[in-house]
Write a protein that holds these residues in place. Structure first.
Motif, PDB file in Angstrom:
ATOM      1  N   UNK A   8      27.362  46.238  37.118  1.00 44.55           N
ATOM      2  CA  UNK A   8      27.575  45.555  38.388  1.00 44.55           C
ATOM      3  C   UNK A   8      29.041  47.006  38.865  1.00 44.55           C
ATOM      4  N   UNK A   9      29.675  47.082  38.535  1.00 49.04           N
ATOM      5  CA  UNK A   9      31.008  47.640  38.511  1.00 49.04           C
ATOM      6  C   UNK A   9      30.424  49.271  39.417  1.00 49.04           C
ATOM      7  N   UNK A  10      29.067  49.384  38.853  1.00 52.22           N
ATOM      8  CA  UNK A  10      28.611  51.010  39.369  1.00 52.22           C
ATOM      9  C   UNK A  10      27.753  50.446  40.653  1.00 52.22           C
ATOM     10  N   UNK A  12      42.024  57.140  43.409  1.00 48.89           N
ATOM     11  CA  UNK A  12      42.367  56.963  42.539  1.00 48.89           C
ATOM     12  C   UNK A  12      42.070  57.894  41.340  1.00 48.89           C
ATOM     13  N   UNK A  13      40.433  57.882  41.345  1.00 52.20           N
ATOM     14  CA  UNK A  13      40.399  58.992  40.498  1.00 52.20           C
ATOM     15  C   UNK A  13      40.504  60.015  40.084  1.00 52.20           C
ATOM     16  N   UNK A  14      41.328  60.938  40.698  1.00 54.11           N
ATOM     17  CA  UNK A  14      42.001  62.221  40.481  1.00 54.11           C
ATOM     18  C   UNK A  14      43.150  61.503  39.815  1.00 54.11           C
ATOM     19  N   UNK A  36      46.305  48.163  41.210  1.00 54.80           N
ATOM     20  CA  UNK A  36      45.982  47.971  42.356  1.00 54.80           C
ATOM     21  C   UNK A  36      46.882  47.246  43.189  1.00 54.80           C
ATOM     22  N   UNK A  37      48.082  47.418  42.492  1.00 51.26           N
ATOM     23  CA  UNK A  37      49.655  47.061  43.452  1.00 51.26           C
ATOM     24  C   UNK A  37      49.822  48.136  44.115  1.00 51.26           C
ATOM     25  N   UNK A  60      40.467  48.411  41.839  1.00 54.32           N
ATOM     26  CA  UNK A  60      39.941  47.344  40.829  1.00 54.32           C
ATOM     27  C   UNK A  60      38.496  48.135  40.437  1.00 54.32           C
ATOM     28  N   UNK A  61      37.575  48.699  41.348  1.00 51.31           N
ATOM     29  CA  UNK A  61      36.769  48.890  41.038  1.00 51.31           C
ATOM     30  C   UNK A  61      36.767  50.127  40.322  1.00 51.31           C
ATOM     31  N   UNK A  62      37.546  50.641  40.154  1.00 50.20           N
ATOM     32  CA  UNK A  62      37.241  51.832  39.403  1.00 50.20           C
ATOM     33  C   UNK A  62      37.742  51.242  37.772  1.00 50.20           C
ATOM     34  N   UNK A  63      39.103  51.040  38.130  1.00 53.71           N
ATOM     35  CA  UNK A  63      39.525  50.029  37.064  1.00 53.71           C
ATOM     36  C   UNK A  63      38.698  50.026  36.380  1.00 53.71           C
TER      37      UNK A  63
END
Length: 947
Positions: free
Chosen positions: A23-25, A92-94, A105-106, A118-121
């Motif tokens: 789902x996230x991917x 976020x990936x870096x 996320x905050x 949120x999606x990467x996490x």
């Protein structure tokens, strides 16, 4: 768990992780690649193919908007949003690759950055799992600032960590000289204080007075002089004492609280903020809250749910108030209709306490088990019925009261019932029957308790009553409670006049007034103090209250806040009373427990009850306006040489038709005839400690009888005493109402048959078959067999009946002499039952009325015998001031002037048992009688230690 079931669980978890990963991917791919693809194929290139001129721009702006222009504009905005999202995804990936940490996320960046995080996490957790994420968080990385601790991995369910994930205040950036600490700025609503500085730098928060001694009167940056330990400001420079091992604080009296392990956050750390938990997924979560549990008292719809300790305290206060009320009886008045009124909640708590005592002696009314003959039953015979009620308290009472000058300790109060039987490291737990445990919280240690949620006010009401009652009943220092008028009205539902509140509860105008009252410019208080109020909203009030609680904790100062309290502990209470979320650390023991609760009406009734149970006005130091206590005995109608008990006319005779517990039924005539011929084999004594004795030989004297009482339990003895005070017999429903007032058995007839069978077996075993049947049962009517047993109460009741039927003074005198001679003290001393209250008081007043009648008849001709008679009556009622005053008058008449002071001292000793002192009339009378003989004031010899 079986291997197959483990495999199923693991497979389900793996499938869930795969679904979440897909789902996230999918969503991430749709946003990163799908959105531009859709824009290219659906809209195309939204910008013009050449650089437009001014005429073309003006024509487009002035012409009506076309659909193609609108689509092109929206497409441009979508492309810009896509570019921002792709940039945040890359950032976020870096962060994950370089810093090996969870994307926050905050963090900064706005809503698009949060969606990307949120999606990467979610994708990272689904692929690696939570365990791997926790391991990554512990890998070496960039140095964190000293004093910062991540609480994301340790945050309990239902709790949200504070912003930034830190649990301590940032250290100052500017360096200071060694031995000096700079007051830190507030963070998340938690202000710095001397207590927290001592805890942080010296390892013991209770050493803050040493810091205050070094800094009192010092000049701070800006020219301000430090004059109050509870008013420090960020940036102040605080000098520290020489380093050394932290001193161990003296343990407070009462229950001790273990030290929490080092894994818990330090008290100086600001706790995270509780949030409203999600609804319970278990359908029986709230239903279980309405079921009674061991260690607790509940009835009705479950709104009243309090600890057994509160029930025992209310029961003890009720007995003490009754003794003070009964001590005001004027012998010879004949009054029987002035019992102390009780509200329904007080009566129910009293019955619950009695049921708990009977539960320990006879767990189930319907049981068929019997007490082992010859083995002493677990039975108490205390001289003071008030002390027996304190034995059921949840917490132990210190053996010795705190001496003068010692610091008061804040109360450790029952707050909840833990049905999971886990034992907390920082709260006192008392395991009750059934595997439950009462959780007691040290309010001073948590530096303020906040209660949130729909059940927060009900839990606060139960805590308030526990604070006010437990200490009073146990003779401990009574907490002084401060509450603003508005908060009290919110707790009780309606404004309550101060005349209906106990003196230990002080109502102030607002929170500012309460803070000014608590500000310790005075010496150490002699009693613990509790503030009950809503948390302050103004920052300066919040800082002031926090520093008061921090610095005053060792002096017994604490607070119960009706809302969130970040510097201390906050608990979220559901409508069913469940504590579903708390702060980590000191609040963890409360999570998952059921808080004790009280409704508004019951709380108001209990507060009014506490007002009525206070010592009389002439003794207490009141902080409310109260009317004089007109029920106190007075000697205004008699002079120093005239007895007060002889000033009233003879006691009126009650109507003959009244045959309830307030009168005495005549003994069965068979008993007199049988006793005149042959002594009966059994003798039951109900005056004093109840005892059943056996006469194996008819010629055996009474002092050589064999005691059968150890073969009987408390329940069996109580039934025999109840039948004894009803010589003519009593119906089944009256027995059940008296012996099981709170929880009557399902089958009363079967229960009584079981109890009678147990009595029969006990007697058959103890007497070797000589005596078996003791109770006559016919058509639901039960009576002691007068041909088998004799009772001392029957002779007393016969004398009372003769006195009421006499027509001549001589007959009345003989009847009164028989009453006084046959009264042997309280009925069934050592048994505690509600029905015994009326029976005891009725017989005691009958004996006192007989004493008054005899004194009236012989005081003029024989004052010496009258003095002996009053001394006997003093044993009947050791707290009656009228008797002591008349004794002092007779001692004056007979010339025993040195005995007057001893009589007054004896009165002071006995009145101290019921928390009062002699009235001014009594003290003045003693001084007047002594002064008439010696002319020397005896004020020094008549002062009570209590005054």
């Amino acid at each position: 768990m079986t291997p197959g079931r483990v495999w199923i669980v693991r497979t389900a978890r793996l499938a869930g992780r795969v679904v979440r990963a897909l789902g996230a991917a999918t969503l991430l791919a749709a946003l990163v690649a799908g959105l531009p693809t859709a824009l290219i194929h659906g809209v195309g290139w939204p910008l013009p193919g050449h650089l437009p001129g001014l005429e073309e721009i003006a024509a487009v702006l002035l012409a009506p908007m076309s659909s193609s222009f609108l689509l092109d504009t929206l497409a441009c905005l979508a492309w810009l949003l896509w570019l921002v999202f792709v940039r945040d995804v890359a950032a976020c990936v870096l962060d994950v690759i370089r810093k090996a940490r969870w994307p926050d996320p905050r963090g900064q960046g706005g809503p698009v950055r949060r969606v990307a995080a949120v999606l990467i996490g979610a994708l990272l957790v689904a692929v690696l799992g939570r365990t791997a994420i926790a391991a990554l968080a512990n890998l070496p990385g960039p140095a964190r600032p000293v004093g910062h601790t991540s609480v994301v991995a340790d945050a309990p369910a239902g709790m949200t960590p504070a912003a930034g994930g830190h649990t301590s205040i940032e250290p100052p950036h500017s360096p200071v000289e060694p031995g000096v600490e700079r007051v830190r700025p507030p963070r998340h609503g938690v202000h710095d204080s001397l207590w927290r500085i001592a805890q942080r730098r010296l390892g013991d928060g209770d050493r803050w007075p040493q810091i205050w001694d070094l800094n009192q009167g010092s000049t701070q940056p800006g020219g301000r002089v430090m004059t109050n330990p509870n008013l420090i400001h960020p940036g102040d420079l605080i000098r520290l004492p020489a380093s050394g091992p932290p001193r161990a604080p003296a343990p407070p009296p009462g229950p001790t609280t273990p030290t929490p392990p080092s894994s818990h956050p330090a008290p100086s750390a600001p706790p995270s903020e509780p949030t409203a938990p999600a609804p319970a997924t278990t359908p029986t979560a709230d239903h279980a809250a309405t079921e009674p549990a061991a260690g607790a008292v509940t009835w009705g719809s479950g709104e009243v749910f309090v600890s057994l300790g509160l029930a025992a305290a209310v029961s003890a206060l009720l007995l003490r108030a009754r003794r003070r009320h009964h001590a005001r009886y004027r012998p010879g008045s004949g009054r029987r209709d002035d019992d102390l009124p009780t509200t329904p909640v007080v009566y129910q708590l009293r019955l619950a306490h009695l049921h708990a005592q009977h539960h320990n002696d006879d767990p189930e009314p319907d049981t068929q088990t019997d007490h082992t003959p010859g083995e002493p039953a677990a039975r108490e015979h205390p001289h003071d019925p008030v002390q027996s009620t304190l034995a059921a308290r949840t917490h132990p009472v210190p053996a010795d009261p705190p001496s003068a000058g010692t610091q008061p300790s804040a109360p450790v109060v029952d707050i909840a019932l833990d049905t999971s039987t886990h034992h907390a490291d920082n709260a006192t737990t008392n395991t009750a029957a059934g595997g439950t445990a009462v959780v007691a919280l040290d309010l001073a240690r948590v530096h303020g308790l906040g209660l949130l949620g729909p059940g927060g006010h009900a839990a606060a009401r139960a805590l308030l009553l526990t604070l006010l009652t437990t200490a009073v009943s146990a003779g401990e220092p009574v907490p002084s409670v401060l509450v603003p008028a508005g908060d009290l009205a919110r707790l009780l539902g309606v404004p309550v006049p101060t005349t209906h509140l106990p003196d230990t509860l002080t109502v102030v105008a607002d929170l500012e007034t309460a803070l000014a009252t608590l500000d310790p410019h005075t010496p150490v208080p002699q009693q613990p103090t509790v503030l009950v109020a809503s948390p302050p909203h103004e920052p300066h009030q919040q800082a002031r209250l926090q520093q008061l609680l921090d610095n005053g904790a060792q002096h017994g100062l604490t607070a119960l806040l009706l809302g969130q309290w970040r510097p201390g502990v906050t608990a979220y209470v559901t409508a069913g009373g469940r504590i579903t979320a708390t702060n980590p650390g000191l609040g963890e023991p409360l999570r998952g427990t059921r808080a004790f609760t009280l409704p508004e009406t019951a709380t108001g009734e209990l507060l009014s009850f506490l007002r009525t149970t206070q010592p009389p006005v002439h003794h207490r130091t009141a902080n409310h306006d109260a009317a004089p206590d007109t029920a106190q005995p007075s000697n205004a109608e008699s002079g120093p040489d005239r007895l007060e008990i002889t000033t009233n006319p003879p006691a009126p005779t009650p109507p003959a038709a009244d045959a309830d517990e307030h009168t005495h039924e005549p003994p069965p005539p068979v008993a007199a005839d049988t006793n005149a011929v042959t002594p009966v084999p059994l003798v039951l004594t109900v005056f004093g400690a109840p005892a059943l004795r056996w006469r194996p030989n008819p010629t055996q004297p009474d002092d050589a009888l064999q005691d059968l009482s150890p073969a009987l339990s408390n329940r069996l003895l109580e039934l025999l005493v109840f039948l004894a005070v009803h010589p003519s017999g009593v119906s089944r429903h009256r027995i059940i109402d008296a012996l099981w007032p709170e929880q009557p058995p399902r089958n009363p007839a079967s229960v009584l048959r079981t109890i009678l069978s147990r009595i029969r077996r006990a007697l058959d075993t103890a007497t070797g078959g000589a005596v078996r049947e003791l109770v006559l049962a016919e058509h639901g009517h039960y009576q002691l067999d007068p041909a088998v047993i004799e009772v001392d109460y029957w002779n007393f009741a016969a004398a009372v009946t003769r006195r009421r039927a006499t027509t001549t003074p001589e007959q009345r005198t003989h009847a009164c002499q028989a009453i006084v001679a046959r009264y042997g003290g309280p009925i069934a001393n050592g048994l505690d039952a509600e029905w015994l209250t009326t029976a005891r008081e009725t017989t005691r007043r009958d004996a006192l009325d007989a004493v008054a009648a005899l004194a009236r008849a012989q005081v003029e001709t024989n004052p010496a015998d009258t003095l002996d008679l009053l001394e006997t009556a003093r044993g009947f009622d050791p707290h009656n001031e009228l008797l002591y005053r008349d004794i002092m008058r007779l001692q004056h008449v007979l010339g025993h002037h040195h005995a007057i002071s001893r009589t007054l001292t004896l009165l002071q000793t006995h009145l101290a048992e019921i928390d009062t002192t002699p009235t001014t009339d009594t003290i003045n009378l003693a001084q007047h009688l002594r002064a008439r003989h010696t002319g020397i004031s005896v004020e020094a010899s008549t002062q009570s230690p209590a005054t």
